[in-house]
Design a protein around this motif. Structure first.
Motif, PDB file in Angstrom:
ATOM      1  N   TYR A  49      51.695  39.119  47.293  1.00 51.43           N
ATOM      2  CA  TYR A  49      50.731  39.997  46.635  1.00 51.43           C
ATOM      3  C   TYR A  49      51.333  41.386  46.454  1.00 51.43           C
ATOM      4  CZ  TYR A  49      47.449  36.237  47.628  1.00 51.43           C
ATOM      5  OH  TYR A  49      46.822  35.014  47.666  1.00 51.43           O
ATOM      6  N   PRO A  50      50.829  42.168  45.476  1.00 49.20           N
ATOM      7  CA  PRO A  50      49.674  41.872  44.612  1.00 49.20           C
ATOM      8  C   PRO A  50      49.999  40.860  43.516  1.00 49.20           C
ATOM      9  CG  PRO A  50      50.642  43.966  44.003  1.00 49.20           C
ATOM     10  CD  PRO A  50      51.372  43.516  45.235  1.00 49.20           C
ATOM     11  N   VAL A  51      48.931  40.197  43.031  1.00 50.33           N
ATOM     12  CA  VAL A  51      49.010  39.247  41.934  1.00 50.33           C
ATOM     13  C   VAL A  51      48.112  39.752  40.815  1.00 50.33           C
ATOM     14  CG1 VAL A  51      48.335  36.940  41.170  1.00 50.33           C
ATOM     15  CG2 VAL A  51      49.530  37.219  43.345  1.00 50.33           C
ATOM     16  N   THR A  52      48.655  39.817  39.601  1.00 47.56           N
ATOM     17  CA  THR A  52      47.853  40.259  38.453  1.00 47.56           C
ATOM     18  C   THR A  52      47.823  39.167  37.388  1.00 47.56           C
ATOM     19  OG1 THR A  52      48.382  42.601  38.817  1.00 47.56           O
ATOM     20  CG2 THR A  52      47.602  41.978  36.628  1.00 47.56           C
ATOM     21  N   LEU A  53      46.616  38.807  36.963  1.00 46.58           N
ATOM     22  CA  LEU A  53      46.420  37.845  35.884  1.00 46.58           C
ATOM     23  C   LEU A  53      45.663  38.521  34.754  1.00 46.58           C
ATOM     24  CD1 LEU A  53      46.606  35.911  38.499  1.00 46.58           C
ATOM     25  CD2 LEU A  53      45.409  34.262  37.069  1.00 46.58           C
ATOM     26  N   LYS A  54      46.031  38.162  33.523  1.00 45.38           N
ATOM     27  CA  LYS A  54      45.234  38.611  32.374  1.00 45.38           C
ATOM     28  C   LYS A  54      44.244  37.504  32.057  1.00 45.38           C
ATOM     29  CE  LYS A  54      46.980  41.205  29.211  1.00 45.38           C
ATOM     30  NZ  LYS A  54      46.095  42.382  29.373  1.00 45.38           N
ATOM     31  N   ASN A  55      42.963  37.840  32.145  1.00 45.66           N
ATOM     32  CA  ASN A  55      41.929  36.832  31.966  1.00 45.66           C
ATOM     33  C   ASN A  55      40.929  37.308  30.930  1.00 45.66           C
ATOM     34  OD1 ASN A  55      38.956  35.866  33.439  1.00 45.66           O
ATOM     35  ND2 ASN A  55      40.448  34.323  32.849  1.00 45.66           N
ATOM     36  N   GLY A  57      41.377  38.921  28.247  1.00 43.14           N
ATOM     37  CA  GLY A  57      41.659  40.284  27.827  1.00 43.14           C
ATOM     38  C   GLY A  57      41.584  41.327  28.919  1.00 43.14           C
ATOM     39  N   ARG A  58      41.320  40.922  30.153  1.00 42.36           N
ATOM     40  CA  ARG A  58      41.209  41.874  31.259  1.00 42.36           C
ATOM     41  C   ARG A  58      42.255  41.557  32.328  1.00 42.36           C
ATOM     42  NH1 ARG A  58      35.717  44.048  32.002  1.00 42.36           N
ATOM     43  NH2 ARG A  58      34.424  43.447  30.220  1.00 42.36           N
ATOM     44  N   ASP A  59      42.900  42.607  32.836  1.00 43.43           N
ATOM     45  CA  ASP A  59      43.798  42.435  33.966  1.00 43.43           C
ATOM     46  C   ASP A  59      42.991  42.375  35.252  1.00 43.43           C
ATOM     47  OD1 ASP A  59      46.113  42.399  32.472  1.00 43.43           O
ATOM     48  OD2 ASP A  59      46.473  44.554  32.641  1.00 43.43           O
ATOM     49  N   PHE A 154      22.529  38.287  34.370  1.00 44.46           N
ATOM     50  CA  PHE A 154      23.672  38.136  35.253  1.00 44.46           C
ATOM     51  C   PHE A 154      24.399  39.466  35.443  1.00 44.46           C
ATOM     52  CE2 PHE A 154      23.898  33.756  33.109  1.00 44.46           C
ATOM     53  CZ  PHE A 154      22.962  33.236  33.985  1.00 44.46           C
ATOM     54  N   ALA A 155      25.113  39.599  36.544  1.00 45.37           N
ATOM     55  CA  ALA A 155      25.969  40.763  36.753  1.00 45.37           C
ATOM     56  C   ALA A 155      27.138  40.693  35.776  1.00 45.37           C
ATOM     57  CB  ALA A 155      26.479  40.789  38.193  1.00 45.37           C
ATOM     58  N   THR A 156      27.467  41.810  35.165  1.00 45.01           N
ATOM     59  CA  THR A 156      28.596  41.846  34.238  1.00 45.01           C
ATOM     60  C   THR A 156      29.904  41.971  35.014  1.00 45.01           C
ATOM     61  OG1 THR A 156      28.588  44.254  34.034  1.00 45.01           O
ATOM     62  CG2 THR A 156      27.146  43.010  32.531  1.00 45.01           C
ATOM     63  N   ARG A 157      30.981  41.764  34.322  1.00 44.85           N
ATOM     64  CA  ARG A 157      32.291  41.906  34.953  1.00 44.85           C
ATOM     65  C   ARG A 157      32.514  43.351  35.407  1.00 44.85           C
ATOM     66  NH1 ARG A 157      36.954  38.552  31.880  1.00 44.85           N
ATOM     67  NH2 ARG A 157      37.699  38.381  34.034  1.00 44.85           N
ATOM     68  N   GLU A 158      31.986  44.286  34.625  1.00 47.01           N
ATOM     69  CA  GLU A 158      32.119  45.706  35.003  1.00 47.01           C
ATOM     70  C   GLU A 158      31.339  45.995  36.279  1.00 47.01           C
ATOM     71  OE1 GLU A 158      32.854  45.279  30.662  1.00 47.01           O
ATOM     72  OE2 GLU A 158      31.248  44.622  32.002  1.00 47.01           O
ATOM     73  N   VAL A 163      31.747  46.878  42.561  1.00 45.40           N
ATOM     74  CA  VAL A 163      31.486  46.556  43.970  1.00 45.40           C
ATOM     75  C   VAL A 163      32.664  45.812  44.601  1.00 45.40           C
ATOM     76  CG1 VAL A 163      28.992  46.536  43.664  1.00 45.40           C
ATOM     77  CG2 VAL A 163      30.276  44.391  43.376  1.00 45.40           C
ATOM     78  N   GLY A 164      33.808  45.859  43.927  1.00 42.85           N
ATOM     79  CA  GLY A 164      35.034  45.323  44.508  1.00 42.85           C
ATOM     80  C   GLY A 164      35.274  43.847  44.288  1.00 42.85           C
ATOM     81  N   ALA A 165      34.583  43.255  43.338  1.00 39.63           N
ATOM     82  CA  ALA A 165      34.750  41.821  43.080  1.00 39.63           C
ATOM     83  C   ALA A 165      35.589  41.591  41.831  1.00 39.63           C
ATOM     84  CB  ALA A 165      33.401  41.142  42.929  1.00 39.63           C
ATOM     85  N   ARG A 166      36.619  40.799  41.958  1.00 38.98           N
ATOM     86  CA  ARG A 166      37.384  40.358  40.800  1.00 38.98           C
ATOM     87  C   ARG A 166      36.638  39.201  40.155  1.00 38.98           C
ATOM     88  NH1 ARG A 166      38.507  44.470  41.946  1.00 38.98           N
ATOM     89  NH2 ARG A 166      40.454  45.357  42.739  1.00 38.98           N
TER      90      ARG A 166
END
Length: 350
Positions: A49-55, A57-59, A154-158, A163-166
């Motif tokens: 780690y760290p591991v970064t994925l583009k999902n 359109g978002r890193d 639903f909770a949005t990705r933002e 709150v610290g959730a990927r």
């Protein structure tokens, strides 16, 4: 489960997303899950780690393997099955996915034993915003972008990021329809989860095994005539006609092709599912039937009833059908669907 999104579903019949919602277990421990299941120390991650994925359109960057995972319903078991195949079930604090059955021995029972987080689904049949935040997740998985749409409560990705959730949307799920999904997307899901949870080697072994299994079957049936197959979800309604749960496009067609078959209704719709009249179904030569069960306790009876209703089908005359569930959808067991369908279509090749 199938790829249809809730906007295309007759919700009153409890199809698709609706029936996939789990209820809290009365003998629950912390967070409403089954006693002790969410409180175990998560298995050690061995990745770098760290591991970064583009999902979509978002890193999404992970400094360590997630330890409080929420799996949204999405009318799927792709995500939860992938995590279980990779040995990461002890990191799940709330799972909303279930098919009620599985081609993988013990998989349905394993899913049933996961914690639900004590979540009461909202009217869109998934984890509402407030409940999601209350679960304190550090990772949330959704089959499509629908699971992060604020219009559905639903909770949005933002909001989850705050709150610290990927967050993660499964391959080809950036929109609302998995129209172009193939078996390769199942491999992508496995590999992405392998990276995120530090088990890349295990993910690669699973992919390699599945590829080889499918290649072995395809080699046996590759030169055979390709029967026309109806893929239909049993006792489901997703539109206005009698046959609105007939698959037209998506991963189903890739699985059929690898098994030496073709979709009898691929030209009937430009979306994942066709909405057929009884007359259209009757007028089509269906050589074989694949019935997919989603929490249906009697899919075999449904298949037999359907064949009796259309005795003119070649499938009915030869009693040619197979009942499947999670292996026909995105996930770590597509090779099982390929083999079972191939054996049904081309028994002499085995």
């Amino acid at each position: 489960m199938p790829t249809p999104r809730p906007a295309a579903i007759a919700l009153a019949t409890l199809l698709c997303l609706a029936v996939g919602c789990s209820e809290a277990d009365s003998g629950s421990g912390a967070d409403g899950g089954k006693a002790g299941s969410a409180d175990k120390a998560p298995s050690a991650a061995r990745g770098t780690y760290p591991v970064t994925l583009k999902n979509c359109g978002r890193d999404q960057t992970f400094d360590k393997a997630p330890g409080r995972v929420v799996v949204m319903n999405g009318a799927s078991v792709a995500e939860v099955s992938t995590l279980l195949a990779l040995g990461q079930g002890d990191r799940i604090v709330a799972n909303q996915q279930t098919y009620g059955m599985s081609e993988v021995p013990g998989r349905a029972e394993e899913i049933k034993g996961l914690p639900t987080g004590g979540v009461k689904p909202n009217e869109a049949f998934d984890v509402p915003r407030e409940a999601m935040i209350g679960l304190r997740p550090d990772f949330v998985l959704s089959t499509t972008a629908y699971g992060f749409d604020s219009k559905n409560g639903f909770a949005t990705r933002e909001q989850l990021n705050e709150v610290g959730a990927r967050t993660y949307i499964s391959p080809e799920g950036c929109g609302q329809d998995n129209l172009n999904m193939t078996i390769d997307d199942s491999y992508t899901l496995l590999r992405d989860m392998g990276r995120i949870f530090g088990v890349e080697e295990k993910a690669e072994k699973l992919v390699a095994t599945e590829r080889q299994n499918i290649a072995d079957v395809a080699a046996k049936v590759g030169y055979a005539k390709k029967p026309k197959v109806m893929v239909i979800f049993s006792n489901m309604t997703m539109g206005g006609n009698d046959f609105s749960s007939v698959a037209a496009h998506g991963i189903y067609n890739d699985i059929l092709a690898k098994a030496g078959g073709s979709n009898a209704f691929a030209s009937a719709s430009k979306t994942s599912f066709a909405d057929l009249s009884k007359e259209k179904a009757a007028a089509t030569d269906v050589d074989a039937l694949v019935v997919v069960s989603y929490n249906d306790p009697a899919p075999t009876a449904y298949a037999k009833k359907l064949l009796k209703e259309f005795p003119q089908w070649p499938a009915a005359k030869k009693n040619k059908f197979v009942v499947l569930s999670d292996s026909m959808y995105l996930g770590p067991s597509n090779d099982m669907a390929v083999e079972k369908i191939a054996r049904m279509l081309h028994p002499d090749a085995f």
